[in-house]
Write an enzyme that holds these catalytic residues in place. Structure first.
Site, PDB file in Angstrom:
ATOM      1  N   HIS A  37       4.297 -54.126 -33.542  1.00 16.38           N
ATOM      2  CA  HIS A  37       5.231 -53.176 -32.934  1.00 16.38           C
ATOM      3  C   HIS A  37       6.532 -53.871 -32.520  1.00 16.38           C
ATOM      4  CE1 HIS A  37       6.872 -50.002 -30.418  1.00 16.38           C
ATOM      5  NE2 HIS A  37       6.880 -50.820 -29.389  1.00 16.38           N
ATOM      6  N   GLN A  66      17.100 -44.132 -25.177  1.00 21.09           N
ATOM      7  CA  GLN A  66      16.705 -45.532 -24.973  1.00 21.09           C
ATOM      8  C   GLN A  66      17.685 -46.514 -25.625  1.00 21.09           C
ATOM      9  OE1 GLN A  66      12.817 -46.321 -26.624  1.00 21.09           O
ATOM     10  NE2 GLN A  66      12.818 -48.478 -26.029  1.00 21.09           N
ATOM     11  N   THR A  93       4.749 -39.723 -18.967  1.00 26.37           N
ATOM     12  CA  THR A  93       3.763 -40.596 -19.602  1.00 26.37           C
ATOM     13  C   THR A  93       2.411 -39.914 -19.414  1.00 26.37           C
ATOM     14  OG1 THR A  93       5.062 -42.530 -18.940  1.00 26.37           O
ATOM     15  CG2 THR A  93       2.777 -42.923 -19.619  1.00 26.37           C
ATOM     16  N   ARG A 118      14.152 -41.988 -28.242  1.00 29.13           N
ATOM     17  CA  ARG A 118      14.741 -43.202 -28.838  1.00 29.13           C
ATOM     18  C   ARG A 118      16.254 -43.227 -28.760  1.00 29.13           C
ATOM     19  NH1 ARG A 118      10.432 -46.310 -28.465  1.00 29.13           N
ATOM     20  NH2 ARG A 118       8.663 -45.454 -29.609  1.00 29.13           N
ATOM     21  N   ARG A 125      17.636 -54.023 -33.585  1.00 32.94           N
ATOM     22  CA  ARG A 125      18.551 -55.166 -33.638  1.00 32.94           C
ATOM     23  C   ARG A 125      18.494 -55.784 -35.035  1.00 32.94           C
ATOM     24  NH1 ARG A 125      15.700 -55.210 -29.029  1.00 32.94           N
ATOM     25  NH2 ARG A 125      14.082 -56.455 -30.014  1.00 32.94           N
ATOM     26  N   GLU A 141       8.533 -46.269 -35.984  1.00 30.98           N
ATOM     27  CA  GLU A 141       8.027 -47.283 -36.918  1.00 30.98           C
ATOM     28  C   GLU A 141       7.394 -46.644 -38.136  1.00 30.98           C
ATOM     29  OE1 GLU A 141       5.516 -50.498 -35.082  1.00 30.98           O
ATOM     30  OE2 GLU A 141       5.793 -49.148 -33.391  1.00 30.98           O
ATOM     31  N   GLU A 157       4.270 -43.048 -28.100  1.00 31.00           N
ATOM     32  CA  GLU A 157       3.746 -44.408 -28.197  1.00 31.00           C
ATOM     33  C   GLU A 157       2.265 -44.335 -27.862  1.00 31.00           C
ATOM     34  OE1 GLU A 157       6.184 -47.266 -26.013  1.00 31.00           O
ATOM     35  OE2 GLU A 157       7.596 -47.244 -27.685  1.00 31.00           O
ATOM     36  N   ASP A 187       4.425 -51.187 -18.123  1.00 31.03           N
ATOM     37  CA  ASP A 187       4.190 -50.996 -19.551  1.00 31.03           C
ATOM     38  C   ASP A 187       4.530 -52.295 -20.282  1.00 31.03           C
ATOM     39  OD1 ASP A 187       3.410 -49.517 -21.746  1.00 31.03           O
ATOM     40  OD2 ASP A 187       5.432 -48.775 -22.140  1.00 31.03           O
ATOM     41  N   GLU A 220      -1.008 -45.934 -26.808  1.00 29.57           N
ATOM     42  CA  GLU A 220      -1.306 -47.148 -26.047  1.00 29.57           C
ATOM     43  C   GLU A 220      -2.670 -47.034 -25.378  1.00 29.57           C
ATOM     44  OE1 GLU A 220       1.817 -48.237 -23.374  1.00 29.57           O
ATOM     45  OE2 GLU A 220       3.418 -47.529 -24.702  1.00 29.57           O
ATOM     46  N   LYS A 264      12.240 -43.170 -21.128  1.00 25.62           N
ATOM     47  CA  LYS A 264      10.791 -43.219 -20.934  1.00 25.62           C
ATOM     48  C   LYS A 264      10.332 -42.476 -19.678  1.00 25.62           C
ATOM     49  CE  LYS A 264       9.902 -46.810 -23.881  1.00 25.62           C
ATOM     50  NZ  LYS A 264       8.790 -46.869 -24.835  1.00 25.62           N
ATOM     51  N   ASP A 304       3.004 -42.837 -24.166  1.00 21.04           N
ATOM     52  CA  ASP A 304       4.256 -43.146 -23.477  1.00 21.04           C
ATOM     53  C   ASP A 304       5.404 -42.498 -24.250  1.00 21.04           C
ATOM     54  OD1 ASP A 304       6.085 -44.374 -21.749  1.00 21.04           O
ATOM     55  OD2 ASP A 304       6.264 -46.111 -23.072  1.00 21.04           O
TER      56      ASP A 304
END
Lengths: 388, 388
Positions: B114, B219, B236, B216, B123, B337, B180, B107, B182, B232, B212
Site C-alpha cells: 500500500h 487529502q 471511520t 483522496r 509522489r 490503488e 481503506e 491509524d 484495515e 479522513k 477508513d
C-alpha cells in the site's frame, strides 16, 4: 459570611472569572472560579447538577444561555457580602486538575511567521509555505490522552532520529526537546456537522494556554508523509483556568488581511482574531513574547474548517492554534525558531542555550485586554523537564 | 431453559465468541456475545458490574485474567442446556452499537504494498517509500469522535481540492471518495508508558474490521506537511464484534522478513503477525481480497512504537493497520490503488468504476483460522454512501 477582595489591577478580577477544577487535601475534584488569589467553590455555592462535577464538560455542554446565567450568578456572588467562608480557598492551598475531559485534540499551524520559519528550517530547499497554507488552516489530530494540566512533569521522550550521513536511525532520549507556545479553544456544545464561523460562540466555551512539547529530532525523522506523531504525542500541557469567551469580547480585534480571500466557509462577518499577549519564561527569564494578534487564521476559521467536511464535534474537543510567532525574533514561540535551529543560541542563566535540558522549567503566561482598562489573565501553563 | 445451536462451519462457533453491544426495541444498550446467529445477553446471564455496561470499556479494563475467566464462563454457558431463552436474541432482531468508547485513534500505514502504491500515485517523481518507512511503523492520530459502527450512513464530505493548472482550490463534495480496508486493535488495559512487544496481549483486548473512508482529492491538497486531516476525519467505520485476541492464537503466523532489522524495541520474540483474510464487496460484488498476512509491521510493533516515547495509553484506544494491500492487483484494499488512480477501472454492476458514487454500499468481511479447522469470523463492516 464574608466579602471577597481582589487587588486593583488583578488579572483575575470581576471581568475575568475563569473556570477550573480543584481539590483540597482529602476532598474530591470540583469546579471552582478564580477570583483574585482565591478559588470559589461553585458546587458549594451555586448548586446545579452540571456544576457538581469533576470536570467542566457537563456545564460546557449546556450552551451559551447557561454560560451567561452562571457567569451572572458568579459575578453577583463575588461582589456580595455573603460568600460562605468555607467555599473560598486561597489559590495556594488547592490542587488544580485538568479542567476538561478532552475528547478530540486538533493542533493547527496558524501563524504565518511560524510556518514560514519552520518551512525554512525543515525544508531549506523548498518554498517555506506550502501552496495550501493560505487557503486553509492546516492542522492535524494530536493525542487527547496525553493532554495534561500545567505542573505535570514532562518526561523527555525516547525515539528514533536521523544520524547525519547514515541511512540507519539511532534511538535514545530526544536531544532537541522544544516547546510550542499556543492558545487552545474548548468546544462546549456538540455539533452533528459544520459549525460556521458565525456560530463559533454558540459552541466554543473558552480558551486556555497550551504548551505543545515537541521533540524536533523525532519529528524530523518521522513526519513524512503522515505528519507529526511521536514527536508530539508524549505530552501537551494546558493551563488550569478556562477563560470563557464571554470574558474576551474586549480582546476581539480585526484579523490580518487574508490574501487570497478565503473560500466562503472561512469568511467571518466579525473576526474572532484575539489580542492575547503571551510570554515564555525559561527558568524564570522571559525569552519571548509571542503575540496572538499576529495569527493568520482565527479560531472560528479553525473550527469551521475542522467541521466543514461533516465531522461531528463533541463536548471537550480541544483545538490549539499552533505555535504563536510574531514577526520579530523575540516573538517566536518555539526554541527551534528562536535559536534558528541552534545557529543563534539565547542566553539563559548566563549560558548559551538552544533546546531544553533536564531540570529546565518553562512557564508560558498570557493576558488580554478586558473592559474598563482591566486585563484578563490566563494564568500560566508550566512544566519541568525530567530525564526520560 | 434451552440449548443453543450453531451450524457446522459457522464462523461464530465456540472458538470465536466475539463481544459486542446491542439493544432490542425499547431497551438499553448492553453487552452480548455472538454465537452462531444469536446474541447472548451477558449482563443477563453472567452478571458482574463490568458486564452491565453500555460499552465494553469497563470489562476491557479488567485485564487478561478476567478476559480468560469470562471467556471460560461464556464457553460453558453456550455449550450447556441451561441458557435462559429471554437472554438469547436472533441476530436479525437486535440493533448493534459502537462496542467501545474510543479514547484515542491512531491509524498506521503498515502495508509495504500500500505505501509503495500510494507513494507512486501521490509522489510520482520521488522514491515511493520514504527513508523512515522500514525503520518505524508510520502512523498518525485520527478523529476518535467520528469512529462509527458498521451500518452508519456515510455522508460524502465537502472540502477543498486542487484544480489542475490553477493555484486556487475549489470547494465542493469530494469527487474521489475511497475506502481503506484495515484491521483495528483495541486497548483494554491502560499503561503509563511503553508497552513492549512481549506485553501486547496483556494490554490489547481484541480486533475489529475497519473501513477508513478517505476523500483522496481533499487529502492530496491538505496533507503536506502535517498529514491527513479532513480527507479522513468525517467517518471511520468499525465492525460491531470485537474478536478477542484469545480467539486468534491459531491465526498467529511468522511475519515477513524485516530488512533492515528493526531497532530492539520493535523486535518480537514471537510475532503478532496474523493470518486474517479480508474481502471487499462493492454493491455485493467482491472486488478485492486483501490479506492481512502480507503486512510488514505487526500490531505489537505498532503499539510498542506508539508508546515508546512515554505516551500513556487508555482503555478504548483504537489503532488500525492502515490499508491492507497484498502484492496482487486484486488484493489491494483501497480503490485508488485498485484502479491505479482511475487509470484502470474495475467493472461493478456492469459498469466501469473508480471511486464511490452516492448509493454505493461497501461491505468488508474478514475471517481467520481457528482451532480444529474452524474459522474465526469478524463479521463485516458496512456503509452506504449518501450525498453530502
Amino acid at each position: 459570611m464574608t466579602r471577597l477582595h481582589v487587588s486593583a489591577g488583578s488579572e483575575f478580577g470581576v471581568h475575568n472569572l475563569p473556570y477550573g477544577v480543584f481539590s483540597t487535601e482529602g476532598t474530591a475534584r470540583r469546579i471552582g472560579v478564580r477570583f483574585g488569589d482565591a478559588v470559589v467553590d461553585l458546587s458549594a455555592t451555586l448548586g446545579g447538577d452540571d456544576l457538581a462535577q469533576p470536570t467542566l464538560n457537563a456545564f460546557m455542554a449546556q450552551g451559551r444561555d447557561r454560560w451567561i446565567e452562571v457567569r451572572r450568578q458568579v459575578t453577583e456572588l463575588v461582589l456580595s457580602d455573603e460568600v460562605d467562608e468555607g467555599s473560598v480557598h486561597p489559590i495556594d492551598s488547592v490542587t488544580l486538575h485538568l479542567p476538561i475531559e478532552v475528547a478530540d485534540y486538533v493542533d493547527f499551524y496558524a501563524s504565518e511567521h511560524h510556518a514560514t520559519n519552520l518551512g525554512r528550517l525543515f525544508r531549506p530547499d523548498s518554498e517555506p509555505l506550502m501552496p495550501n497554507w493560505k487557503h486553509l488552516p492546516v492542522g492535524y489530530h494530536g493525542r487527547a490522552g496525553t493532554v495534561v494540566v500545567s505542573g505535570s512533569p514532562i518526561r523527555r521522550p525516547n525515539g528514533q532520529r536521523r544520524v547525519p550521513d547514515r541511512s540507519e536511525p539511532e534511538f535514545g532520549p530526544s536531544q532537541r526537546l522544544d516547546i510550542e507556545a499556543e492558545l487552545g479553544f474548548v468546544v462546549g456544545v456538540p455539533a452533528d456537522g459544520p459549525i460556521g464561523t458565525d456560530d463559533f460562540a454558540e459552541h466554543v466555551f473558552g480558551a486556555v494556554l497550551v504548551n505543545d512539547w515537541s521533540a524536533r529530532d523525532i519529528q524530523a525523522w518521522e513526519y513524512v508523509p503522515l505528519g507529526p506523531h511521536l514527536g508530539k504525542s508524549f505530552a501537551t500541557s494546558i493551563s488550569p483556568w478556562v477563560v470563557p469567551l464571554l470574558a474576551l469580547e474586549d480582546a476581539r480585534i480585526t484579523g490580518p488581511v487574508q490574501d487570497p480571500e478565503p473560500l466562503p466557509y472561512l469568511r467571518e462577518r466579525r473576526s474572532w482574531a484575539l489580542d492575547v499577549d503571551l510570554a515564555v519564561r525559561w527558568n524564570g527569564q522571559v525569552v519571548s513574547r509571542p503575540p496572538y494578534s499576529s495569527m493568520y487564521w482565527s479560531p472560528a476559521q479553525m473550527l469551521a474548517h475542522t467541521t466543514v467536511n461533516g465531522a461531528t464535534s463533541r463536548t471537550g474537543d480541544l483545538f490549539a492554534s499552533g505555535t504563536i510567532s510574531g514577526p520579530e525574533r523575540d516573538q517566536r514561540g518555539a526554541f527551534i525558531e528562536l535559536t534558528w535551529g541552534e545557529a543563534e543560541p539565547v542566553v539563559v542563566d548566563g549560558r548559551e542555550r538552544t533546546f531544553l535540558e533536564d531540570g529546565d522549567e518553562i512557564v508560558i503566561e498570557g493576558s488580554a485586554p478586558g473592559p474598563d482598562g482591566s486585563r484578563i489573565g490566563f494564568g500560566d501553563v508550566r512544566g519541568r523537564v525530567s530525564g526520560g
